[in-house]
Design a protein around this motif. Structure first.
Motif, PDB file in Angstrom:
ATOM      1  N   ILE A 196       0.001  -1.466   0.207  1.00  0.00           N
ATOM      2  CA  ILE A 196       0.016   0.243  -0.106  1.00  0.00           C
ATOM      3  C   ILE A 196       0.956   1.747  -0.222  1.00  0.00           C
ATOM      4  N   VAL A 197       0.838   2.180  -0.010  1.00  0.00           N
ATOM      5  CA  VAL A 197       1.192   3.889  -1.114  1.00  0.00           C
ATOM      6  C   VAL A 197       0.659   4.593   0.173  1.00  0.00           C
ATOM      7  N   GLN A 198       1.309   5.490   0.480  1.00  0.00           N
ATOM      8  CA  GLN A 198       0.898   6.147   1.635  1.00  0.00           C
ATOM      9  C   GLN A 198       2.183   7.323   1.664  1.00  0.00           C
ATOM     10  N   PRO A 199       1.341   8.443   1.165  1.00  0.00           N
ATOM     11  CA  PRO A 199       1.981   9.651   0.838  1.00  0.00           C
ATOM     12  C   PRO A 199       2.811  10.181   1.672  1.00  0.00           C
ATOM     13  N   SER A 200       3.547  10.354   1.781  1.00  0.00           N
ATOM     14  CA  SER A 200       4.208  11.564   2.642  1.00  0.00           C
ATOM     15  C   SER A 200       4.099  12.817   3.497  1.00  0.00           C
ATOM     16  N   GLN A 201       3.736  12.300   4.909  1.00  0.00           N
ATOM     17  CA  GLN A 201       2.894  13.584   5.254  1.00  0.00           C
ATOM     18  C   GLN A 201       2.760  14.949   5.928  1.00  0.00           C
ATOM     19  N   GLY A 202       4.432  15.462   5.486  1.00  0.00           N
ATOM     20  CA  GLY A 202       4.580  16.477   5.786  1.00  0.00           C
ATOM     21  C   GLY A 202       4.832  16.774   7.442  1.00  0.00           C
ATOM     22  N   ALA A 203       3.553  17.077   7.461  1.00  0.00           N
ATOM     23  CA  ALA A 203       3.022  17.408   8.554  1.00  0.00           C
ATOM     24  C   ALA A 203       1.776  16.395   9.474  1.00  0.00           C
ATOM     25  N   ARG A 204       2.288  15.306  10.776  1.00  0.00           N
ATOM     26  CA  ARG A 204       1.672  14.310  11.380  1.00  0.00           C
ATOM     27  C   ARG A 204       0.249  14.313  11.360  1.00  0.00           C
ATOM     28  N   GLY A 205      -0.425  13.306  10.979  1.00  0.00           N
ATOM     29  CA  GLY A 205      -1.613  13.617  10.548  1.00  0.00           C
ATOM     30  C   GLY A 205      -2.322  13.841   9.776  1.00  0.00           C
ATOM     31  N   LEU A 206      -1.773  14.227   8.756  1.00  0.00           N
ATOM     32  CA  LEU A 206      -1.895  14.724   7.224  1.00  0.00           C
ATOM     33  C   LEU A 206      -0.863  14.635   6.332  1.00  0.00           C
ATOM     34  N   ALA A 207      -1.357  14.179   5.356  1.00  0.00           N
ATOM     35  CA  ALA A 207      -1.104  14.593   3.801  1.00  0.00           C
ATOM     36  C   ALA A 207      -2.064  14.746   2.733  1.00  0.00           C
ATOM     37  N   THR A 208      -1.108  15.056   1.460  1.00  0.00           N
ATOM     38  CA  THR A 208      -2.009  15.073   0.015  1.00  0.00           C
ATOM     39  C   THR A 208      -1.502  14.213  -0.800  1.00  0.00           C
ATOM     40  N   TYR A 209      -2.400  13.960  -1.352  1.00  0.00           N
ATOM     41  CA  TYR A 209      -1.853  13.116  -2.871  1.00  0.00           C
ATOM     42  C   TYR A 209      -1.531  13.777  -3.494  1.00  0.00           C
ATOM     43  N   TYR A 210      -1.062  13.696  -4.986  1.00  0.00           N
ATOM     44  CA  TYR A 210      -1.038  14.263  -6.581  1.00  0.00           C
ATOM     45  C   TYR A 210      -0.839  12.974  -6.728  1.00  0.00           C
ATOM     46  N   THR A 211      -1.442  13.292  -7.976  1.00  0.00           N
ATOM     47  CA  THR A 211      -1.704  12.309  -9.304  1.00  0.00           C
ATOM     48  C   THR A 211      -2.319  12.110 -10.432  1.00  0.00           C
ATOM     49  N   GLY A 212      -2.666  11.414 -11.046  1.00  0.00           N
ATOM     50  CA  GLY A 212      -3.008  11.240 -12.787  1.00  0.00           C
ATOM     51  C   GLY A 212      -1.906  11.957 -14.016  1.00  0.00           C
ATOM     52  N   ASP A 213      -1.952  11.716 -14.940  1.00  0.00           N
ATOM     53  CA  ASP A 213      -0.873  11.494 -16.186  1.00  0.00           C
ATOM     54  C   ASP A 213      -0.465  12.709 -15.948  1.00  0.00           C
ATOM     55  N   ARG A 214      -0.824  14.133 -15.490  1.00  0.00           N
ATOM     56  CA  ARG A 214       0.053  15.094 -15.063  1.00  0.00           C
ATOM     57  C   ARG A 214      -0.412  15.397 -13.511  1.00  0.00           C
ATOM     58  N   LYS A 215      -0.292  15.429 -12.402  1.00  0.00           N
ATOM     59  CA  LYS A 215      -0.667  15.412 -10.967  1.00  0.00           C
ATOM     60  C   LYS A 215      -1.228  16.744 -11.278  1.00  0.00           C
ATOM     61  N   GLU A 216      -2.354  16.088 -11.459  1.00  0.00           N
ATOM     62  CA  GLU A 216      -3.425  17.104 -11.606  1.00  0.00           C
ATOM     63  C   GLU A 216      -4.824  17.082 -11.242  1.00  0.00           C
ATOM     64  N   ILE A 217      -4.544  15.885 -10.237  1.00  0.00           N
ATOM     65  CA  ILE A 217      -5.416  15.832  -9.511  1.00  0.00           C
ATOM     66  C   ILE A 217      -4.655  16.127  -7.681  1.00  0.00           C
ATOM     67  N   ALA A 218      -5.651  16.405  -7.220  1.00  0.00           N
ATOM     68  CA  ALA A 218      -4.762  16.723  -5.638  1.00  0.00           C
ATOM     69  C   ALA A 218      -6.063  15.997  -4.353  1.00  0.00           C
ATOM     70  N   ILE A 219      -5.405  15.341  -3.069  1.00  0.00           N
ATOM     71  CA  ILE A 219      -6.626  14.382  -2.941  1.00  0.00           C
ATOM     72  C   ILE A 219      -5.751  14.567  -1.506  1.00  0.00           C
ATOM     73  N   GLU A 220      -6.817  15.390  -0.452  1.00  0.00           N
ATOM     74  CA  GLU A 220      -6.846  14.788   1.032  1.00  0.00           C
ATOM     75  C   GLU A 220      -8.124  14.653   1.538  1.00  0.00           C
ATOM     76  N   HIS A 221      -7.490  14.285   2.580  1.00  0.00           N
ATOM     77  CA  HIS A 221      -8.721  14.165   3.419  1.00  0.00           C
ATOM     78  C   HIS A 221      -9.315  15.504   3.460  1.00  0.00           C
ATOM     79  N   GLY A 222      -9.203  16.120   4.051  1.00  0.00           N
ATOM     80  CA  GLY A 222      -9.806  17.635   4.705  1.00  0.00           C
ATOM     81  C   GLY A 222     -10.219  18.478   5.885  1.00  0.00           C
ATOM     82  N   HIS A 223      -9.936  17.107   6.873  1.00  0.00           N
ATOM     83  CA  HIS A 223      -9.639  18.308   8.234  1.00  0.00           C
ATOM     84  C   HIS A 223      -8.984  19.144   9.045  1.00  0.00           C
ATOM     85  N   ARG A 224      -8.119  19.514   7.359  1.00  0.00           N
ATOM     86  CA  ARG A 224      -6.310  20.220   7.860  1.00  0.00           C
ATOM     87  C   ARG A 224      -7.899  21.638   8.121  1.00  0.00           C
ATOM     88  N   TYR A 225      -8.631  21.564   7.707  1.00  0.00           N
ATOM     89  CA  TYR A 225      -9.301  22.967   7.727  1.00  0.00           C
ATOM     90  C   TYR A 225     -10.087  23.404   8.722  1.00  0.00           C
TER      91      TYR A 225
END
Length: 436
Positions: free
Chosen positions: A164-193
């Motif tokens: 399983i791939v787990q993106p680097s959190q950067g800040a503990r308890g948080l992560a954003t995953y960029y994907t797609g052919d052009r890394k044009e898709i950003a995915i995160e849970h949303g609790h950061r806000y």
């Protein structure tokens, strides 16, 4: 919010037509497993160009304290069919997978969080095993951390689901995953806000004598609410301390404190467990905490000096700026705007727009959040998309009409986005789709 919002406004009662480009082959049998015929989710193309997202699975350590029990077999069935859908490139789980928040306060106190999460995994082993099969089928499996499992160490999940791939959190308890052919898709849970759900290593630092107190106010509130549900939703009179003096609007600090108090006063009336307000029901010996607390320790009230605060999360309005900095929020906002937006699901669309879709430092066409449990699809005038893929919990309190929802994003020269619900009979309902 009691409707799915998208560019074309598809009320769920009208969305009975299956999106033909995606699921025209959903009744076609192509394989067998244990004597059962398994059909793909849709008639797949020849190129693996689809990213499927699911979130908010909320599986628990004990089925009595889990929000996904009835839907768990359906999720396993969904995963089996996903494996047969040959144009799926990735499956991304967007947070709140292994739940450590939905626990009654009388659940036995524990100090080993890794052992707790291993217990959640063991209680859901068939589901875990099916995720392994997703990887074996050639689909990339990604996990982006959420608030209900923000203390989960990556190694624990990696040991349970190798590969399983787990993106680097950067800040503990948080992560954003960029994907797609052009890394044009950003995915995160949303609790950061979310004031109640964003990691908080600041507010209780002085109280606990360390900065490991990552659990935010929402953890305490979730435990309190779960207790009420497990107890059968009793009606118990509660006399909360009143703050009668409304601060002057020019007093930004105390206006923020009052807004926090007002919101908690409102939502606390909804849940009335049997435990008394002064009982030391929160026996906290994890995540930097090492004491027992009552609900009144958590509940903001007027202090002798006239300020509004609780013992836990003391002067929480003063820590929001630091929390945003620690949590790597790209475009910070005020505590007042954040507290008012926490229970307004459009707030998360606004954050997706500000943080990504209209941020000149980002090259993102599609943003996917979870967290709210409210499936949402919006298309901006510039052709970009915001999608929230909802939840798989058995009973979706915030959107009773929809659970078992998921999103499908097609990557390539341009993106298409669809939002769907997996029905109990295995059919797929289109509950909002992006323009072609």
């Amino acid at each position: 919010m009691k409707r799915i919002t998208n560019a074309f406004t598809f009320p769920i009662v009208m969305c009975l037509t299956i999106f033909m480009a995606i699921i025209s082959g959903c009744t076609k049998d192509d394989d067998q497993s244990n004597g059962e015929k398994i059909a793909p989710l849709w008639e797949a193309g020849s190129i693996r160009n689809k990213i499927v997202t699911i979130s908010d699975l909320h599986v628990g350590i004990d089925d009595r304290y889990s929000e996904t029990v009835r839907n768990r077999p359906l999720l396993i069935d969904f995963l089996k069919r996903l494996q047969k859908t040959k144009d799926v490139r990735e499956l991304v789980i967007i947070g709140d997978f292994l739940d450590s928040w939905y626990l009654p306060v009388f659940y036995p106190t524990y100090t080993d969080e890794e052992l707790f999460y291993k217990g959640v995994i063991a209680n859901n082993q068939k589901l875990i095993d099916e995720f392994k099969q997703v990887i074996n089928s050639g689909i990339k499996l990604v996990y982006v951390i959420g608030n209900h499992d923000m203390t989960l160490e990556q190694k624990t999940l990696q040991d349970a689901i190798p590969g399983i791939v787990q993106p680097s959190q950067g800040a503990r308890g948080l992560a954003t995953y960029y994907t797609g052919d052009r890394k044009e898709i950003a995915i995160e849970h949303g609790h950061r806000y979310d004031v109640f759900s964003a990691p908080d290593r600041v507010s209780n630092k002085e109280l606990c004598g360390n900065d490991n107190t990552i659990l935010p106010a929402g953890y305490f509130y979730a435990r309190y609410a779960a207790t009420w549900v497990v107890e059968g939703k009793p009606t118990v009179e509660k006399k909360y301390p009143l703050v009668n003096k409304v601060p002057d609007k020019d007093d930004i600090d105390q206006s923020g404190a009052y807004a926090y108090y007002s919101l908690l006063a409102k939502v606390s009336k909804r849940f009335t467990p049997k435990e008394g307000l002064n009982e030391k029901i929160f026996k906290m010996h994890i995540a930097g905490f090492n004491d027992d607390y009552s609900y009144l320790d958590f509940y903001p009230q007027e202090q002798p000096d006239g300020t509004i605060s609780g013992k836990l999360f003391k002067n929480i309005q003063r820590t929001w700026g630091t929390r945003q900095e620690q949590n790597k929020v790209k475009k910070p906002n005020t505590f007042l705007s954040a507290i008012s937006g926490t229970i307004n699901w459009d707030y998360y669309f606004e954050q997706a727009r500000v943080q990504y879709l209209e941020n000149s430092n980002e090259n993102v066409n599609v943003v996917v959040f979870g967290h709210t449990h409210v499936p949402t699809l919006k298309k901006l005038t510039n052709g970009k998309y915001y999608v929230n893929d909802g939840t798989w919990v058995d009973d979706n309190t915030d959107y009773p009409e929809a659970t078992r929802t998921f999103a499908v994003i097609t990557t390539g020269d341009k993106n298409t986005v669809g939002l769907y619900m997996y029905e109990k009979n295995g059919n797929i309902t289109n509950i909002g789709s992006g323009a072609k």
